[in-house]
Write a protein that holds these residues in place. Structure first.
Motif, PDB file in Angstrom:
ATOM      1  N   GLU A  13     -15.034   3.039  10.198  1.00 39.01           N
ATOM      2  CA  GLU A  13     -14.004   2.288  10.251  1.00 39.01           C
ATOM      3  C   GLU A  13     -13.657   1.928   8.716  1.00 39.01           C
ATOM      4  O   GLU A  13     -12.308   1.711   8.508  1.00 39.01           O
ATOM      5  N   GLU A  14     -14.351   1.993   7.814  1.00 39.80           N
ATOM      6  CA  GLU A  14     -14.117   2.151   6.501  1.00 39.80           C
ATOM      7  C   GLU A  14     -13.310   3.188   5.716  1.00 39.80           C
ATOM      8  O   GLU A  14     -12.749   2.957   4.845  1.00 39.80           O
ATOM      9  N   LEU A  15     -13.293   4.152   6.725  1.00 43.22           N
ATOM     10  CA  LEU A  15     -12.706   5.513   5.852  1.00 43.22           C
ATOM     11  C   LEU A  15     -11.263   5.267   5.937  1.00 43.22           C
ATOM     12  O   LEU A  15     -10.665   4.730   7.069  1.00 43.22           O
ATOM     13  N   GLU A  16     -10.490   5.676   4.738  1.00 44.16           N
ATOM     14  CA  GLU A  16      -9.248   5.470   4.765  1.00 44.16           C
ATOM     15  C   GLU A  16      -8.373   6.868   4.445  1.00 44.16           C
ATOM     16  O   GLU A  16      -9.314   7.401   3.455  1.00 44.16           O
ATOM     17  N   ALA A  17      -7.438   6.900   4.886  1.00 45.47           N
ATOM     18  CA  ALA A  17      -6.749   8.390   4.748  1.00 45.47           C
ATOM     19  C   ALA A  17      -5.978   8.287   3.592  1.00 45.47           C
ATOM     20  O   ALA A  17      -5.473   7.218   3.360  1.00 45.47           O
ATOM     21  N   ALA A  18      -5.700   9.584   3.148  1.00 44.70           N
ATOM     22  CA  ALA A  18      -4.648   9.541   2.040  1.00 44.70           C
ATOM     23  C   ALA A  18      -3.447   9.019   2.527  1.00 44.70           C
ATOM     24  O   ALA A  18      -2.888   9.332   3.481  1.00 44.70           O
TER      25      ALA A  18
END
Lengths: 185, 558
Positions: A13-18
Motif C-alpha cells: 500500500e505504501e508504494l507510490e507510482a511515478a
C-alpha cells in the motif's frame, strides 16, 4: 549499501507510482550535444515522431567547439517531460540535458519588430521602446525597426503595445537560458 | 591501405565470421575488398532477405549480425529489417554504399538519403565524411548495436571515400561520451523490490525479450524459483523461462493463456523484466492489472513508466539486476506458504481453461496439431523462426520452448516474410542445430527468393508452410469484427509450393494427412539440405483464446 537481509516489512500500500507525468508548466530544456552533422535533425525528428511539440528552439556554439547547445521549450501541460528527456537521452550525440527550474534560471529572447511609423506616431513609439529598453536599429521614412531583449513575457508585452501602430513583421530568436549562480548549466 | 580493407580488418577485430549482402555500384570497393578478406559473405537475393538473415543470426547467436547493401534501392530495401531490428532490439550493423561525395545532394543515379530515411528507425547511424573516420565508426557501431538495449546501427559510406587510402591503426576504444548505458541497477531500488516481493500475496513475473537479450535466462529461473513466483513471458521472451514448468503460466497478451492474463489481472504485484507493456500485452490500458503495483526492470530508462507508471523503477539489464534481486529476496526470509491461496486460484484457471482446440475426426490437419506434431518430430529442440499471423501465434502457444534463443520471430513490427531469411541466418550462425521456419502461405512469399540462397549455400533450413490459402489472421479479424465480409484475403492455392521448391533447387514436399504427419515431418527433417514443406491445414480455423484489440484481459474470448 550494506549487507542484504533487512527484514523490516514493507506494505504494498505504501508504494507510490511515478506521478505528475504532466507538470502543467513550460519547461526550458538546455541540451548539450556533440557538434556533428545531423544532430538537430535527430532531435527534431524525435519530437515529431513521438508527437511532442517544440515551442521554441535555439542552437548555438558553446565555449567548446566540439559541443553545441540546444535550448528548447516544451509545454509540460501537454507532454510528459520525463518521457521527453528520457527519449532525448537515448540519442547518442546528446551529452547532457538540464530541465531548468524557472526560479533558478535567467532566460532571454531577442526580437526585432518592424513597425509602421508615419510622422505623428513616431514619438509615441519611441517612448514605448524606451520603456521596454528597446533599441532603434533602423529608421526609414515609413518604418522603424526596434530590437528588444528580455524574457518571453516582456517581448509578448511589447508586441501587444506596438501592434496598434501597425506591426509589419516580427522576428524572434526563441529563448536561451542559463542557470543562476556559480554552477554550470 | 584502402578504407574498405580497413573495414574488413575492423569486422575481423569484432569477431565477425559471416555477413549477408548484395553488391551494387556504390559498394563495389567494399565487394572488391571481400575477395581477399577471408570473411564469409553470403550473397542474398534481396537486401531485405539479407537484413532479416542478419537479424536471425543475431537472435540465434547473441552476436552482432551484419548486412551489406548498395546505395539507393539497396539501402531502401533494408528499411524493413532495420525497423524490425529497432522494434525488437536486435543488434545488427547495416553497412550501405552511398554515391560519390561530389554527387551527394544532386539526385545522382541510385542516390537516396539513407541516413535521413533511416533516422527514425535506427539506434544510431554514421555518415562517413572522411575515410579516416571509418575504422572508429565501425567499432562504435558494433559497440552501440550490442550494448545497453541492443538495436540497429547504420554506417553509410560514399563510394569515393570507401576506396580512398588511409593510415589504418587498429582502434581499441570507443569515444561516445553521450552513450553510457546503465546495466547494474540501483542497489537500494533492488532491495526495495525484494521487500515488495516478500510482501506480495499475488505476485507475477512478467518477462520479455530483454531477458533473452541480456542472456539473463538462468538468473530469471533462479529468481523465480527462489520462491514459487508464477512466470509469464511475452512473445519475445518465450524460452527465457523453460516451458513446461510448474511455475510457467504460458504466454500472456492478446493470444496468451487465460491463466497468464487472469493472473496479471488479479495480481497485487507485477515484476516486469525486460518487457515494455506493449498494447498487445495490456489491452485496454486503463483497465490493465488494476490491483497491481509495478516493479519495472529495464535497461532502457525510457521504457520505464512510458505506458504504465512504475512503483519501483530499476534501470539495469535483466542479468545483472535479477542476480542481485535473488540475493536480496532470499534475505527477506519471506514465507512461501503465503502464495498457497494464489496458486490455488491459478491452478483453477489452468484446469478450467487449458489451451485447446477441437481436433479433426478425419485426416484433416488442424493448424494447432501441425505445431504439436512439429514439436514432437523435433523433440522440442529446434530453433524455430516464424512469419507473422495465425501460424505465429499457434507456434507461440503450442511449441514449448525449453531455452532462450530458440524462438525467433518478428514481434514488434510484425513483419511478414521475416521467418525464412531469419531461419537462414540462424542456421548459418548455429550450424549444429536444427532450424525450422514455421511460415504462413501468405508470409512465405514475401521472401521466398532466399530459397535460392539456401540452395546455393546448402543452408539446411526446414520450412513448414501452414497453408490455409488465406491471409489467415486478417481473415479471422474480418470474420470476427467486420461481419464476415472477406476482403482480399483469399490467396487460392498459388503458387504450387512443391514446384517452387524444386525450381529453386530445394526439396519440396506436400503433406495433407494428419495420420502420418509426425513421421512425415521426421522425414523432412532427416532430408539433407533445405526443404520446403507445404502443409495443407484447415482453411478457416481461428486463433484462440483472444483479447479483442483495446479490450481488457477479462474480456478474453474463445
Amino acid at each position: 549499501m550494506g549487507e542484504p537481509g533487512t527484514k523490516e516489512p514493507l506494505s504494498l500500500e505504501e508504494l507510490e507510482a511515478a506521478t505528475n507525468l504532466r507538470t502543467g508548466r513550460k519547461h526550458v530544456l538546455s541540451i548539450l550535444v556533440e557538434n556533428k552533422s545531423g544532430v538537430l535533425t535527430r532531435i527534431a525528428g524525435l519530437f515529431a515522431r513521438r508527437g511532442f511539440n517544440i515551442d521554441t528552439l535555439t542552437v548555438g556554439p558553446t565555449d567548446d567547439e566540439a559541443v553545441s547547445r540546444v535550448t528548447l521549450t516544451v509545454d509540460g501541460a501537454v507532454h510528459p517531460i520525463d518521457q521527453v528527456t528520457k527519449q532525448l537521452h537515448k540519442l547518442v550525440n546528446v551529452l547532457k540535458i538540464r530541465d531548468l527550474e524557472p526560479g533558478d534560471t535567467v532566460s532571454r529572447e531577442l526580437a526585432l519588430f518592424k513597425v509602421a511609423a508615419d510622422g505623428v506616431q513616431r514619438g509615441e513609439l519611441l517612448q514605448i521602446a524606451e520603456i521596454f529598453r528597446g533599441k532603434v536599429v533602423d529608421v526609414t521614412k515609413r518604418a522603424i525597426i526596434i530590437e528588444v531583449t528580455g524574457t518571453t513575457e516582456k517581448i509578448a508585452a511589447f508586441e501587444t503595445m506596438v501592434r496598434p501602430f501597425g506591426l509589419i513583421e516580427m522576428m524572434r530568436t526563441g529563448e536561451i537560458a542559463i542557470s543562476r549562480g556559480r554552477t554550470e548549466t | 591501405m584502402r578504407a574498405v580493407d580497413a573495414l574488413m580488418a575492423c569486422l575481423k577485430a569484432e569477431g565477425v565470421d559471416v555477413v549477408f549482402g548484395l553488391p551494387g555500384g556504390a559498394n563495389l570497393p567494399t565487394y572488391d575488398a571481400f575477395v581477399d578478406a577471408g570473411i564469409r559473405h553470403i550473397l542474398v537475393r534481396h537486401e531485405a532477405g539479407g537484413g532479416h538473415a542478419a537479424e536471425g543470426y543475431a537472435k540465434a547467436t547473441g552476436k552482432v549480425g551484419v548486412a551489406f547493401a548498395t546505395s539507393g534501392p539497396g539501402a531502401t530495401n533494408l528499411i524493413t529489417p532495420i525497423c524490425d531490428a529497432m522494434m525488437d532490439s536486435v543488434p545488427v550493423v547495416f553497412i550501405t554504399g552511398q554515391v560519390r561525395t561530389e554527387l551527394l545532394g544532386t539526385d545522382g543515379f541510385q542516390e537516396a538519403d539513407t541516413i535521413g530515411i533511416t533516422m527514425p528507425v535506427v539506434k544510431h547511424s554514421f555518415m562517413i565524411q572522411h575515410p579516416q573516420e571509418l575504422p572508429r565508426a565501425i567499432h562504435e557501431a558494433f559497440h552501440i548495436a550490442r550494448s545497453g538495449r541492443p538495436g540497429p546501427v547504420l554506417v553509410d559510406i560514399p563510394q569515393d571515400l570507401s576506396r580512398a587510402e588511409i593510415d589504418y591503426e587498429p582502434v581499441g576504444d570507443v569515444r561516445l561520451p553521450g552513450y553510457q548505458p546503465r546495466v547494474e541497477g540501483n542497489q537500494k531500488q533492488i532491495r526495495q523490490a525484494a521487500k515488495a516481493l516478500a510482501a506480495a500475496q499475488r505476485p507475477v513475473i512478467y518477462a520479455g525479450g530483454g531477458v533473452v537479450n541480456a542472456n539473463g535466462s538462468e538468473e530469471l529461473i533462479e529468481f523465480a524459483t527462489s520462491d514459487r513466483f508464477p512466470v509469464t513471458c511475452t512473445l519475445m521472451g518465450l524460452g527465457a523461462f523453460p516451458a513446461p514448468h510448474a511455475q510457467w503460466l504460458g504466454m500472456l497478451g492478446m493470444h496468451g493463456t487465460r491463466a497468464a492474463n487472469y493472473a496479471m489481472d488479479e495480481a497485487d504485484l507485477i515484476c516486469a523484466v525486460g518487457a515494455r507493456f506493449d498494447d498487445r500485452i495490456t489491452g485496454k490500458l486503463s483497465e490493465f492489472a488494476p490491483r497491481a503495483k509495478f516493479i519495472h526492470i529495464d535497461v532502457d530508462p525510457a521504457e520505464i513508466s512510458k505506458n504504465v507508471p512504475a512503483h519501483i523503477p530499476i534501470v539495469g539489464d535483466a542479468k545483472h539486476v535479477l542476480a542481485k534481486l535473488v540475493v536480496e529476496y532470499r534475505a527477506t526470509g519471506a514465507d512461501p506458504a503465503r502464495l498457497n491461496a494464489w496458486w490455488t486460484r491459478i491452478e483453477g484457471w489452468r484446469e478450467k481453461y487449458p489451451l485447446g482446440y477441437e481436433d479433426s475426426t478425419d485426416s484433416e490437419i488442424k493448424p494447432q496439431y501441425m505445431i504439436k506434431a512439429l514439436f514432437e518430430a523435433t523433440g522440442g529442440e529446434a530453433i524455430v523462426t516464424s512469419d507473422v499471423g495465425q501460424h505465429q501465434m499457434w507456434a507461440a502457444q503450442y511449441y514449448d520452448f525449453p531455452a532462450p534463443r530458440r524462438w525467433i520471430n518478428s514481434g514488434g513490427l510484425g513483419t511478414m516474410g521475416f521467418g525464412l531469411p531469419a531461419a537462414m541466418g540462424a542456421a548459418v550462425g548455429c550450424s549444429d542445430r536444427l532450424v525450422c521456419c514455421i511460415a504462413g502461405d501468405g508470409s512465405v512469399q514475401m521472401n521466398a527468393q532466399e530459397l535460392a540462397t539456401c540452395a546455393q549455400n546448402n543452408i539446411p533450413i526446414k520450412v513448414f508452410i501452414m497453408n490455409n490459402g488465406y491471409l489467415g489472421m486478417v481473415r479471422q479479424w474480418q470474420e470476427l469484427f467486420w461481419d464476415g465480409r472477406y476482403s482480399h484475403v483469399d490467396m487460392g492455392q498459388f503458387p504450387d509450393f512443391v514446384k517452387l521448391a524444386e525450381a529453386y533447387g530445394v526439396t519440396g514436399m506436400r503433406l495433407e494427412d494428419k495420420g502420418t504427419l509426425v513421421e512425415d515431418f521426421k522425414r523432412a527433417i532427416a532430408t539433407d539440405g533445405p526443404v520446403l514443406v507445404d502443409v495443407r491445414v484447415t482453411r478457416e480455423e481461428n486463433t484462440y483464446p483472444m483479447i479483442p484489440a483495446g479490450q481488457p484481459a477479462r474480456e478474453m474470448v474463445g
